[in-house]
Enzyme design. Structure first.
Site, short mmCIF file in Angstrom:
data_model
loop_
_atom_site.label_atom_id
_atom_site.label_comp_id
_atom_site.label_asym_id
_atom_site.label_seq_id
_atom_site.Cartn_x
_atom_site.Cartn_y
_atom_site.Cartn_z
N GLY A 103 -4.38 9.05 2.24
CA GLY A 103 -3.72 8.61 3.42
C GLY A 103 -4.69 7.80 4.49
CE LYS A 143 6.96 -2.09 -6.09
NZ LYS A 143 6.56 -0.96 -5.19
#
Length: 190
Positions: A8, A187
Protein backbone atom coordinates in the site's frame (compact mmCIF):
# COMPACT_ATOMS: atom_id res chain seq x y z
CA UNK A 1 -15.92 -2.60 3.24
CA UNK A 2 -12.85 -3.24 5.39
CA UNK A 3 -9.85 -3.49 3.05
CA UNK A 4 -6.11 -4.01 3.47
CA UNK A 5 -3.70 -3.21 0.64
CA UNK A 6 -0.44 -5.19 0.62
CA UNK A 7 2.20 -2.94 -0.93
CA UNK A 8 0.00 0.00 0.00
CA UNK A 9 2.95 2.37 0.30
CA UNK A 10 3.78 1.86 -3.38
CA UNK A 11 2.37 3.60 -6.43
CA UNK A 12 -0.48 1.30 -7.40
CA UNK A 13 -1.31 0.26 -3.85
CA UNK A 14 -1.44 3.91 -2.88
CA UNK A 15 -3.66 4.89 -5.80
CA UNK A 16 -6.19 2.10 -5.25
CA UNK A 17 -6.04 2.40 -1.47
CA UNK A 18 -6.46 6.16 -1.64
CA UNK A 19 -9.43 5.96 -4.00
CA UNK A 20 -11.10 3.26 -1.90
CA UNK A 21 -10.53 5.22 1.33
CA UNK A 22 -11.82 8.44 -0.22
CA UNK A 23 -15.04 6.56 -1.12
CA UNK A 24 -15.63 5.77 2.56
CA UNK A 25 -14.15 2.28 2.90
CA UNK A 26 -12.15 1.32 5.99
CA UNK A 27 -8.73 0.98 4.33
CA UNK A 28 -5.30 0.23 5.77
CA UNK A 29 -2.21 0.42 3.60
CA UNK A 30 0.23 -2.32 4.62
CA UNK A 31 3.86 -1.80 3.72
CA UNK A 32 7.30 -2.84 4.95
CA UNK A 33 8.67 0.66 4.31
CA UNK A 34 8.73 2.51 7.63
CA UNK A 35 9.25 5.79 5.77
CA UNK A 36 6.07 5.24 3.73
CA UNK A 37 4.00 4.24 6.77
CA UNK A 38 5.21 7.24 8.77
CA UNK A 39 4.67 9.72 5.92
CA UNK A 40 1.14 8.47 5.22
CA UNK A 41 0.11 8.44 8.88
CA UNK A 42 1.64 11.87 9.56
CA UNK A 43 0.69 13.74 6.37
CA UNK A 44 -1.87 11.65 4.48
CA UNK A 45 -1.44 10.17 1.02
CA UNK A 46 -0.98 12.64 -1.83
CA UNK A 47 -2.02 11.54 -5.30
CA UNK A 48 -0.86 13.77 -8.14
CA UNK A 49 -3.57 13.41 -10.78
CA UNK A 50 -3.21 13.84 -14.53
CA UNK A 51 -5.29 17.05 -14.39
CA UNK A 52 -2.78 18.64 -11.99
CA UNK A 53 -4.86 18.26 -8.84
CA UNK A 54 -3.11 16.85 -5.77
CA UNK A 55 -5.68 15.58 -3.28
CA UNK A 56 -4.40 14.52 0.11
CA UNK A 57 -6.31 11.50 1.40
CA UNK A 58 -6.38 10.52 5.05
CA UNK A 59 -5.82 6.77 5.21
CA UNK A 60 -4.19 4.53 7.79
CA UNK A 61 -0.88 2.83 7.09
CA UNK A 62 0.83 0.06 9.03
CA UNK A 63 3.70 -2.40 8.82
CA UNK A 64 1.94 -4.72 11.28
CA UNK A 65 -0.93 -6.75 9.76
CA UNK A 66 -1.85 -8.14 13.20
CA UNK A 67 -2.80 -4.61 14.31
CA UNK A 68 -5.43 -4.39 11.56
CA UNK A 69 -7.42 -7.49 12.42
CA UNK A 70 -9.71 -9.40 10.05
CA UNK A 71 -10.73 -7.66 6.82
CA UNK A 72 -13.25 -8.33 4.06
CA UNK A 73 -10.74 -7.92 1.24
CA UNK A 74 -6.97 -8.00 0.88
CA UNK A 75 -5.63 -6.49 -2.33
CA UNK A 76 -2.12 -7.60 -3.21
CA UNK A 77 0.09 -5.12 -5.07
CA UNK A 78 3.53 -6.34 -3.95
CA UNK A 79 6.15 -7.35 -6.51
CA UNK A 80 5.70 -10.97 -7.57
CA UNK A 81 8.87 -12.15 -5.83
CA UNK A 82 7.43 -10.95 -2.48
CA UNK A 83 4.01 -12.57 -2.95
CA UNK A 84 4.37 -15.56 -0.62
CA UNK A 85 6.00 -13.58 2.18
CA UNK A 86 3.39 -10.81 1.98
CA UNK A 87 0.42 -13.18 1.97
CA UNK A 88 1.84 -15.25 4.85
CA UNK A 89 2.39 -12.04 6.84
CA UNK A 90 -1.23 -11.08 6.14
CA UNK A 91 -2.56 -14.19 7.94
CA UNK A 92 -3.82 -12.20 10.99
CA UNK A 93 -6.12 -10.24 8.64
CA UNK A 94 -7.71 -13.35 7.10
CA UNK A 95 -11.04 -14.48 8.53
CA UNK A 96 -13.58 -17.02 7.28
CA UNK A 97 -15.01 -14.71 4.58
CA UNK A 98 -11.86 -12.77 3.59
CA UNK A 99 -11.11 -12.64 -0.14
CA UNK A 100 -7.60 -12.05 -1.47
CA UNK A 101 -7.37 -10.17 -4.78
CA UNK A 102 -4.15 -10.17 -6.80
CA UNK A 103 -3.87 -7.03 -8.93
CA UNK A 104 -0.17 -7.67 -9.53
CA UNK A 105 1.55 -7.65 -12.87
CA UNK A 106 2.93 -10.93 -14.12
CA UNK A 107 1.89 -14.55 -14.28
CA UNK A 108 1.64 -17.11 -11.49
CA UNK A 109 0.69 -14.89 -8.56
CA UNK A 110 -2.81 -16.36 -8.11
CA UNK A 111 -1.60 -19.97 -7.74
CA UNK A 112 1.03 -18.81 -5.22
CA UNK A 113 -1.64 -17.05 -3.19
CA UNK A 114 -4.03 -20.01 -3.51
CA UNK A 115 -1.37 -22.36 -2.17
CA UNK A 116 -1.38 -20.32 1.05
CA UNK A 117 -5.02 -19.23 1.53
CA UNK A 118 -6.94 -21.73 -0.62
CA UNK A 119 -8.25 -21.32 -4.16
CA UNK A 120 -11.77 -20.50 -2.95
CA UNK A 121 -10.53 -17.19 -1.42
CA UNK A 122 -8.66 -15.94 -4.50
CA UNK A 123 -9.83 -13.24 -6.88
CA UNK A 124 -7.63 -12.30 -9.82
CA UNK A 125 -7.47 -8.99 -11.57
CA UNK A 126 -5.48 -6.67 -13.69
CA UNK A 127 -5.57 -2.97 -14.21
CA UNK A 128 -4.57 -0.55 -16.90
CA UNK A 129 -4.05 2.29 -14.39
CA UNK A 130 -0.55 3.69 -14.24
CA UNK A 131 1.32 4.97 -11.25
CA UNK A 132 4.71 6.19 -10.12
CA UNK A 133 6.00 6.46 -6.56
CA UNK A 134 7.44 9.98 -6.17
CA UNK A 135 8.32 9.86 -2.47
CA UNK A 136 7.02 8.16 0.66
CA UNK A 137 3.33 9.05 0.85
CA UNK A 138 3.29 10.70 -2.59
CA UNK A 139 2.28 9.01 -5.85
CA UNK A 140 1.66 10.17 -9.40
CA UNK A 141 -1.40 8.85 -11.25
CA UNK A 142 -0.70 9.73 -14.89
CA UNK A 143 -3.46 7.65 -16.42
CA UNK A 144 -6.37 5.40 -15.74
CA UNK A 145 -7.90 2.53 -17.63
CA UNK A 146 -10.13 -0.46 -17.15
CA UNK A 147 -9.68 -2.85 -14.25
CA UNK A 148 -10.80 -6.46 -14.77
CA UNK A 149 -11.63 -8.79 -11.87
CA UNK A 150 -12.74 -12.40 -11.78
CA UNK A 151 -12.83 -15.45 -9.58
CA UNK A 152 -9.83 -17.72 -9.96
CA UNK A 153 -12.28 -20.58 -10.52
CA UNK A 154 -14.01 -18.51 -13.24
CA UNK A 155 -17.61 -18.56 -12.00
CA UNK A 156 -19.09 -15.24 -10.83
CA UNK A 157 -20.01 -14.98 -7.14
CA UNK A 158 -21.82 -12.53 -4.90
CA UNK A 159 -18.54 -11.44 -3.32
CA UNK A 160 -17.09 -10.68 -6.77
CA UNK A 161 -20.08 -8.45 -7.44
CA UNK A 162 -19.54 -6.67 -4.10
CA UNK A 163 -15.88 -6.00 -4.86
CA UNK A 164 -16.72 -4.65 -8.32
CA UNK A 165 -19.45 -2.41 -6.87
CA UNK A 166 -16.99 -1.15 -4.24
CA UNK A 167 -14.38 -0.34 -6.90
CA UNK A 168 -16.94 1.43 -9.09
CA UNK A 169 -18.18 3.50 -6.13
CA UNK A 170 -14.54 4.57 -5.65
CA UNK A 171 -14.40 5.77 -9.30
CA UNK A 172 -12.25 2.83 -10.39
CA UNK A 173 -13.73 1.70 -13.69
CA UNK A 174 -14.10 -2.06 -13.24
CA UNK A 175 -15.64 -4.94 -15.15
CA UNK A 176 -16.17 -8.59 -14.36
CA UNK A 177 -14.35 -11.25 -16.33
CA UNK A 178 -15.39 -14.90 -16.35
CA UNK A 179 -12.08 -15.67 -18.12
CA UNK A 180 -9.75 -13.53 -16.04
CA UNK A 181 -6.64 -15.62 -16.70
CA UNK A 182 -7.12 -14.96 -20.44
CA UNK A 183 -7.21 -11.22 -19.65
CA UNK A 184 -3.95 -11.55 -17.69
CA UNK A 185 -2.34 -13.28 -20.69
CA UNK A 186 -3.57 -10.50 -23.00
CA UNK A 187 -1.91 -7.88 -20.81
CA UNK A 188 1.31 -9.89 -20.69
CA UNK A 189 1.28 -10.08 -24.48
CA UNK A 190 1.21 -6.28 -24.64
Amino acid sequence: MKIAILGGGGAMGGIFGGYLARAGNDVTLIDVSKAAVTAINDNGLTIEEKDGSQPVIKVLASNNPASVGPVDLIINFVKCYHTEAAVRAAAPMIAKETAVLSLQNGWGNAPRIASIVGEDRVLVGLTYHGGTLLAPGRVKHPGSGMTYIGELAGKPTERLGKVIDTFRAAQIETTQSDRILDEVWKKLAL
